[in-house]
Design a protein around this motif. Structure first.
Motif, PDB file in Angstrom:
ATOM      1  N   LEU A   2      60.233  38.655  60.359  1.00  0.00           N
ATOM      2  CA  LEU A   2      61.323  39.252  59.594  1.00  0.00           C
ATOM      3  C   LEU A   2      62.638  38.854  60.231  1.00  0.00           C
ATOM      4  N   THR A   3      63.572  38.436  59.403  1.00  0.00           N
ATOM      5  CA  THR A   3      64.884  38.049  59.893  1.00  0.00           C
ATOM      6  C   THR A   3      65.955  38.620  58.969  1.00  0.00           C
ATOM      7  N   THR A   4      67.128  38.858  59.530  1.00  0.00           N
ATOM      8  CA  THR A   4      68.285  39.218  58.711  1.00  0.00           C
ATOM      9  C   THR A   4      69.021  37.922  58.419  1.00  0.00           C
ATOM     10  N   LEU A   5      69.187  37.625  57.155  1.00  0.00           N
ATOM     11  CA  LEU A   5      69.834  36.381  56.763  1.00  0.00           C
ATOM     12  C   LEU A   5      71.335  36.494  56.988  1.00  0.00           C
ATOM     13  N   GLN A   6      71.880  35.535  57.657  1.00  0.00           N
ATOM     14  CA  GLN A   6      73.305  35.555  58.005  1.00  0.00           C
ATOM     15  C   GLN A   6      74.136  34.980  56.870  1.00  0.00           C
ATOM     16  N   THR A   7      74.127  35.682  55.773  1.00  0.00           N
ATOM     17  CA  THR A   7      74.914  35.310  54.609  1.00  0.00           C
ATOM     18  C   THR A   7      75.139  36.562  53.789  1.00  0.00           C
ATOM     19  N   SER A   8      76.165  36.590  53.007  1.00  0.00           N
ATOM     20  CA  SER A   8      76.374  37.753  52.160  1.00  0.00           C
ATOM     21  C   SER A   8      75.454  37.649  50.956  1.00  0.00           C
ATOM     22  N   TYR A   9      75.043  38.793  50.452  1.00  0.00           N
ATOM     23  CA  TYR A   9      74.165  38.835  49.301  1.00  0.00           C
ATOM     24  C   TYR A   9      74.984  38.497  48.067  1.00  0.00           C
ATOM     25  N   SER A  10      74.669  37.393  47.445  1.00  0.00           N
ATOM     26  CA  SER A  10      75.389  37.028  46.224  1.00  0.00           C
ATOM     27  C   SER A  10      74.789  37.805  45.064  1.00  0.00           C
ATOM     28  N   ASP A  11      75.603  38.123  44.108  1.00  0.00           N
ATOM     29  CA  ASP A  11      75.172  38.966  43.008  1.00  0.00           C
ATOM     30  C   ASP A  11      74.404  38.139  41.982  1.00  0.00           C
ATOM     31  N   THR A  12      73.284  37.587  42.422  1.00  0.00           N
ATOM     32  CA  THR A  12      72.438  36.831  41.512  1.00  0.00           C
ATOM     33  C   THR A  12      71.489  37.800  40.818  1.00  0.00           C
ATOM     34  N   ARG A  13      70.869  37.306  39.778  1.00  0.00           N
ATOM     35  CA  ARG A  13      69.926  38.114  39.023  1.00  0.00           C
ATOM     36  C   ARG A  13      68.614  37.368  38.932  1.00  0.00           C
ATOM     37  N   ALA A  14      67.559  38.099  38.623  1.00  0.00           N
ATOM     38  CA  ALA A  14      66.253  37.479  38.457  1.00  0.00           C
ATOM     39  C   ALA A  14      66.315  36.373  37.402  1.00  0.00           C
ATOM     40  N   ALA A  15      67.085  36.588  36.352  1.00  0.00           N
ATOM     41  CA  ALA A  15      67.194  35.605  35.272  1.00  0.00           C
ATOM     42  C   ALA A  15      67.884  34.313  35.710  1.00  0.00           C
ATOM     43  N   ASP A  16      68.567  34.316  36.857  1.00  0.00           N
ATOM     44  CA  ASP A  16      69.256  33.122  37.353  1.00  0.00           C
ATOM     45  C   ASP A  16      68.315  32.145  38.058  1.00  0.00           C
ATOM     46  N   LEU A  17      67.103  32.582  38.391  1.00  0.00           N
ATOM     47  CA  LEU A  17      66.179  31.722  39.130  1.00  0.00           C
ATOM     48  C   LEU A  17      65.651  30.590  38.245  1.00  0.00           C
ATOM     49  N   ALA A  18      65.532  29.437  38.859  1.00  0.00           N
ATOM     50  CA  ALA A  18      64.953  28.271  38.196  1.00  0.00           C
ATOM     51  C   ALA A  18      63.820  27.752  39.076  1.00  0.00           C
ATOM     52  N   PRO A 125      72.309  41.382  54.555  1.00  0.00           N
ATOM     53  CA  PRO A 125      73.171  42.455  55.042  1.00  0.00           C
ATOM     54  C   PRO A 125      73.673  43.293  53.859  1.00  0.00           C
ATOM     55  N   GLY A 126      73.712  44.597  54.052  1.00  0.00           N
ATOM     56  CA  GLY A 126      74.255  45.472  53.019  1.00  0.00           C
ATOM     57  C   GLY A 126      73.227  46.214  52.196  1.00  0.00           C
ATOM     58  N   SER A 127      72.010  45.693  52.078  1.00  0.00           N
ATOM     59  CA  SER A 127      70.966  46.384  51.336  1.00  0.00           C
ATOM     60  C   SER A 127      69.613  46.105  51.973  1.00  0.00           C
ATOM     61  N   PRO A 128      68.918  47.138  52.444  1.00  0.00           N
ATOM     62  CA  PRO A 128      67.609  46.910  53.062  1.00  0.00           C
ATOM     63  C   PRO A 128      66.560  46.441  52.061  1.00  0.00           C
ATOM     64  N   TYR A 129      66.859  46.599  50.773  1.00  0.00           N
ATOM     65  CA  TYR A 129      65.882  46.218  49.750  1.00  0.00           C
ATOM     66  C   TYR A 129      66.245  44.920  49.036  1.00  0.00           C
ATOM     67  N   ALA A 130      67.269  44.226  49.507  1.00  0.00           N
ATOM     68  CA  ALA A 130      67.595  42.900  49.003  1.00  0.00           C
ATOM     69  C   ALA A 130      66.934  41.904  49.955  1.00  0.00           C
ATOM     70  N   PHE A 131      65.887  41.244  49.491  1.00  0.00           N
ATOM     71  CA  PHE A 131      65.125  40.363  50.383  1.00  0.00           C
ATOM     72  C   PHE A 131      64.414  39.275  49.593  1.00  0.00           C
ATOM     73  N   THR A 132      63.994  38.267  50.337  1.00  0.00           N
ATOM     74  CA  THR A 132      63.056  37.258  49.864  1.00  0.00           C
ATOM     75  C   THR A 132      61.934  37.227  50.890  1.00  0.00           C
ATOM     76  N   ALA A 133      60.682  37.236  50.421  1.00  0.00           N
ATOM     77  CA  ALA A 133      59.528  37.245  51.320  1.00  0.00           C
ATOM     78  C   ALA A 133      58.498  36.228  50.834  1.00  0.00           C
ATOM     79  N   MET A 134      57.770  35.644  51.805  1.00  0.00           N
ATOM     80  CA  MET A 134      56.781  34.614  51.505  1.00  0.00           C
ATOM     81  C   MET A 134      55.563  34.805  52.392  1.00  0.00           C
TER      82      MET A 134
END
Length: 173
Positions: A2-18, A125-134
């Protein structure tokens, strides 16, 4: 891991994924290199997205699920393709959860991936539930991975699963 990503959380949405197959390696915020019974697998966190690079016996495969500028290929529900002599299968779904259910599911997934030797998760940073996991594994000569992309502002979780390898033929003697 587990790591904290050193970037701000951009306001992307699930629909933005390609989705894209065969992309070159993109700049990563976190990387986990694995050796799974002869297959080299590199799991890469790309902000609110992922990339998996796999190599085995001079064959390679690259999967990218990300907010790809200029991409016109939305996240498909399913893909089945040949990559050289491998068979590649990808599936994705979007889960929409209530705020309480989302928090519980996020905690469960982060615990699962963090404690797994072949798992990589990054929180923003800013939300404990904003994550990507693999999470990756090798089973019956195939490499498989699952990913989770969390969008707490929408209560959405994008779940993917991938299988790469030779087709298991039942009943062949």
């Amino acid at each position: 891991m587990l790591t904290t990503l050193q970037t701000s959380y951009s306001d992307t949405r699930a629909a933005d994924l390609a989705w894209a197959l065969g992309c070159e390696p993109l700049p990563a915020l976190a990387v986990l290199d694995l050796e799974l019974d002869g297959a080299k697998v590199q799991m890469r966190l790309l902000g609110a997205s992922h990339q998996v690079l796999m190599e085995e016996e001079r064959r390679s495969c690259s999967e990218t699920v990300a907010c790809l500028p200029g991409s016109s290929t939305p996240l498909p529900l399913g893909v089945a393709e040949r990559v050289g002599d491998w068979e590649y299968e990808f599936a994705a779904r979007v889960e929409t959860l209530s705020e309480g259910s989302f928090a519980g599911r996020a905690q469960e997934l982060l615990a699962l991936v963090t404690d797994h030797p072949h798992g990589l998760a990054g929180t923003f940073p800013g939300s404990p539930y904003a994550f990507t996991a693999m999470l990756a594994q090798r089973t019956e000569g195939q490499v498989r991975w699952r990913t989770w992309h969390a969008y707490p502002q929408e209560g959405q979780l994008v779940v993917t699963r991938t299988r790469v390898g030779t087709r298991i033929r039942a009943g062949v003697s």
